[in-house]
Design a protein around this motif. Structure first.
Motif, mmCIF file in Angstrom:
data_model
loop_
_atom_site.group_PDB
_atom_site.id
_atom_site.type_symbol
_atom_site.label_atom_id
_atom_site.label_comp_id
_atom_site.label_asym_id
_atom_site.label_seq_id
_atom_site.Cartn_x
_atom_site.Cartn_y
_atom_site.Cartn_z
ATOM 1 N N ARG A 1 3.452 -75.189 -46.132
ATOM 2 C CA ARG A 1 3.718 -73.771 -45.886
ATOM 3 C C ARG A 1 5.046 -73.389 -46.549
ATOM 4 O O ARG A 1 5.061 -72.824 -47.622
ATOM 5 N N ASP A 2 6.179 -73.787 -45.988
ATOM 6 C CA ASP A 2 7.463 -73.430 -46.604
ATOM 7 C C ASP A 2 7.615 -74.138 -47.951
ATOM 8 O O ASP A 2 8.102 -73.548 -48.919
ATOM 9 N N LEU B 1 1.467 -70.207 -39.159
ATOM 10 C CA LEU B 1 2.599 -69.274 -39.066
ATOM 11 C C LEU B 1 2.116 -67.824 -38.918
ATOM 12 O O LEU B 1 1.092 -67.448 -39.504
ATOM 13 N N HIS C 1 2.818 -70.456 -34.531
ATOM 14 C CA HIS C 1 4.259 -70.385 -34.790
ATOM 15 C C HIS C 1 4.579 -68.933 -35.103
ATOM 16 O O HIS C 1 4.312 -68.454 -36.205
ATOM 17 N N TYR D 1 10.055 -68.758 -33.625
ATOM 18 C CA TYR D 1 11.188 -68.927 -34.543
ATOM 19 C C TYR D 1 12.065 -67.682 -34.528
ATOM 20 O O TYR D 1 11.567 -66.558 -34.542
ATOM 21 N N GLU E 1 14.194 -66.080 -36.829
ATOM 22 C CA GLU E 1 14.553 -66.149 -38.249
ATOM 23 C C GLU E 1 16.023 -65.759 -38.449
ATOM 24 O O GLU E 1 16.520 -64.831 -37.813
ATOM 25 N N ASN F 1 12.378 -72.580 -32.253
ATOM 26 C CA ASN F 1 12.838 -72.990 -33.576
ATOM 27 C C ASN F 1 14.078 -72.183 -33.956
ATOM 28 O O ASN F 1 14.063 -70.951 -33.898
ATOM 29 N N PRO G 1 16.040 -71.598 -37.045
ATOM 30 C CA PRO G 1 16.160 -71.812 -38.494
ATOM 31 C C PRO G 1 17.508 -71.362 -39.059
ATOM 32 O O PRO G 1 18.025 -70.315 -38.671
ATOM 33 N N THR H 1 17.897 -70.055 -42.002
ATOM 34 C CA THR H 1 17.026 -69.525 -43.053
ATOM 35 C C THR H 1 17.703 -69.440 -44.417
ATOM 36 O O THR H 1 17.076 -69.661 -45.448
ATOM 37 N N HIS I 1 15.330 -76.048 -38.380
ATOM 38 C CA HIS I 1 14.572 -75.696 -39.597
ATOM 39 C C HIS I 1 15.646 -75.272 -40.601
ATOM 40 O O HIS I 1 16.068 -74.117 -40.629
ATOM 41 N N HIS J 1 17.564 -74.906 -44.349
ATOM 42 C CA HIS J 1 17.407 -74.751 -45.801
ATOM 43 C C HIS J 1 18.647 -75.298 -46.508
ATOM 44 O O HIS J 1 19.709 -75.421 -45.923
HETATM 45 O O1 KIV Z 1 13.283 -70.284 -43.001
HETATM 46 C C1 KIV Z 1 12.740 -69.679 -42.065
HETATM 47 O O2 KIV Z 1 13.356 -68.963 -41.296
HETATM 48 C C2 KIV Z 1 11.287 -69.842 -41.927
HETATM 49 C C3 KIV Z 1 10.651 -69.276 -40.698
HETATM 50 C C4 KIV Z 1 9.465 -68.459 -41.056
HETATM 51 C C5 KIV Z 1 10.332 -70.379 -39.741
HETATM 52 O O3 KIV Z 1 10.654 -70.452 -42.753
#
Ligand code: KIV
Ligand code: ZN
Length: 498
Positions: free
Chosen positions: A13-14, A73, A97, A139, A141, A167, A169, A171, A202, A204
């Motif tokens: 997905r991501d 999602l 989710h 989540y 976000e 969750n 994240p 982001t 979660h 990045h």
């Molecule tokens: O990075 C993010 O916030 C996401 C959410 C949709 C879980 O991928």
């Protein structure tokens, strides 16, 4: 007894949001099966409302895997949730989710809303999802840039509404590890009912801190890590599955285990890299080509005396069996089959015969056949089922002469031929293909990469071709770079010519 960390894999997905790396449903099933064998707990299979392709992939992955929970999602609205529930109908264990942006940036500029209204929408989404499934993950976000006090209010409200996992994240990949760790600790200490839900990270990798932030979250109480194989993902990517799994395995004193069968890490990494046409950077931790290569004399001497002088992980622990990496022209069908098995690819007899034929031809041209070459051969066998295939290609080129190419294509089994000249061999060959396929199309991107090194190496070509305003990505790999370019062009064309 050690605590347990749930591994939530979002490669499909991501991870799949990387431009040019989209997989078809069959390829996604292959990755999902490999993730199941690897031992991930939850597979985020897609965002069903986003496209019919994503919907279908969630349905088919739900049918294809047994043990992991399949997650879909959604945004925080009823239609997304309804569609996700429908896509999950065949999953043995299912999770929705859902979520919404909680930072002031998102509230103001994305939703033109207020903090109170966002809490109401979050609660409504969780309650609506609970009508379809028991397991609902929420989540928040951009939680990384959401102030902790407000975030705690949101999280408390969604847990009260029935969220089983919350969750958090990062982001935008903005947080510092210490800051992210304190955020999780704050939620642990200040959210009423927090023990009724699992906290997930979660992260990045925009500032290169995704794994560090994930670890900070885990050390402060998170018990689910959202990760991707090879750390793939949009922009700088997501937290790497293999890094988190090996950190916890190497630092036993932390007292947290995962269900990951680490010996499957390398094979899964190669499979994902090959299917997504996304090379792993050579110095990538755990799975990069150089991750265990000691080049300095002092290190080599030290490792020969005792591996642990310089190595903190035995390569075999992650499935790298140095003795079996290279196959040669003398390797038999069984050796190829075994190597494919280690890479997570199982072929029936017919497909294995085809791959072995290709293997022998390649071995004539290239002394050592490595894992990338083998996966490329399997990919080629797959693309031979396409509607248009390259039957032959002959090119004459040189300095001071104009290049000329003759091309034969098989279209649904019938042969078409053309010849053209151009200002180089690729240009001539592409012009010849265009004489056969009369469609309006323009090459937008053309990228050539060597997989390993050496003049006998396999080159990989990525080509983006636009047709009626849409970009189609084509890939190919071949020791002949002109052939790889034409095959990549044809691969892209196959995506819009039916
Ligand atoms: O990075 C993010 O916030 C996401 C959410 C949709 C879980 O991928
Ligand atoms: Zn993300």
């Amino acid at each position: 007894m050690a605590d347990r960390l749930y591994i939530f894999d979002t490669t499909l997905r991501d991870g799949e949001q990387v431009p040019g790396c989209q997989l078809n449903t069959v390829e996604k099933i292959e990755v999902a099966r490999a993730l199941e064998t690897l031992g991930v707990d939850i597979i985020e299979a897609g965002f069903p409302v986003s496209s019919p392709g994503d919907f279908k992939s969630v349905v088919e992955i739900s049918k294809a895997v047994t043990w992991p929970t399949i997650c879909a999602l959604t945004r925080a609205n009823e239609n997304d949730i309804k569609v996700a529930a429908e896509a999950l109908q065949y999953a043995k264990h299912k999770r929705i989710h859902t979520g919404i942006g909680t930072s002031d940036y998102h509230i103001k500029y994305k939703f033109n809303s207020t903090r109170e209204e966002i809490i109401e929408r979050a609660v409504a989404a969780v309650k609506f999802a609970k009508k379809y499934v028991e397991d609902v993950e929420f989540y928040a976000e951009d939680a990384g840039r959401t102030d902790n006090e407000y975030l705690a209010r949101v999280i408390e409200a969604v847990i009260k509404a029935g969220a089983t996992v919350v969750n958090i994240p990062d982001t935008t990949g903005y947080c510092l590890p210490d800051e992210f760790g304190r955020k999780i600790a704050y939620l642990k200490e200040n959210v009423k009912g927090i023990d009724n839900a699992i906290i997930a990270t979660h992260c990045h990798n925009d500032l290169g801190m995704a794994t560090a932030n994930t670890m900070a979250g885990i050390l402060n109480g998170a018990r689910q890590a959202e990760v991707t194989v090879n750390g793939i993902g949009e922009r700088a990517g997501n937290t790497s599955l293999e890094e988190v799994a090996m950190i916890l395995k190497s630092h036993k004193h932390i007292g947290i285990d995962t269900n990951i069968n680490t010996q499957k890490i390398y094979g899964t990494s190669r499979l994902v890299s090959s299917l997504m046409n996304m090379p792993v950077q050579p110095n990538k931790a755990i799975v990069g080509r150089n991750a265990f290569a000691h080049s300095s004399g002092i290190h080599q001497d030290g490792v020969l005396k005792n591996r642990e002088n310089y190595e903190i992980i035995d390569p075999q622990e992650v499935g790298i069996d140095e003795n079996s990496i290279v196959l040669t022209a003398r390797s038999g069908r069984a050796a190829l089959k075994h190597r494919l098995h280690l890479l997570g690819v199982e072929l029936d007899k017919e497909a294995l015969d085809k791959a072995y034929d290709g293997f022998l031809k390649l071995a004539d041209r290239k002394k050592d056949i490595n894992d990338d070459d083998i996966l490329m051969l399997v990919g080629k066998a797959r693309s031979e089922k396409a509607r248009i295939t390259l039957d032959y290609l002959q090119v004459t080129s040189g300095v001071g002469v104009r290049a000329v190419a003759s091309v034969g294509l098989l279209i649904a089994g019938e042969r078409f031929e053309a010849a053209a000249s151009g200002n180089g061999p690729v240009d001539a060959a592409i012009k010849a293909v265009k004489q056969i396929i009369h469609r309006q199309m323009t090459i937008q991107e053309f990228l050539i990469q060597a997989i390993t090194k050496g003049s006998d190496d396999v080159g990989k070509v990525h080509m983006a071709v636009s047709h009626e305003g849409i970009h189609y990505n084509g890939f190919a790999a071949n020791t002949d770079i002109v052939a790889a370019s034409v095959e990549a062009f044809i691969d892209a064309i196959n995506k819009f010519v039916h």
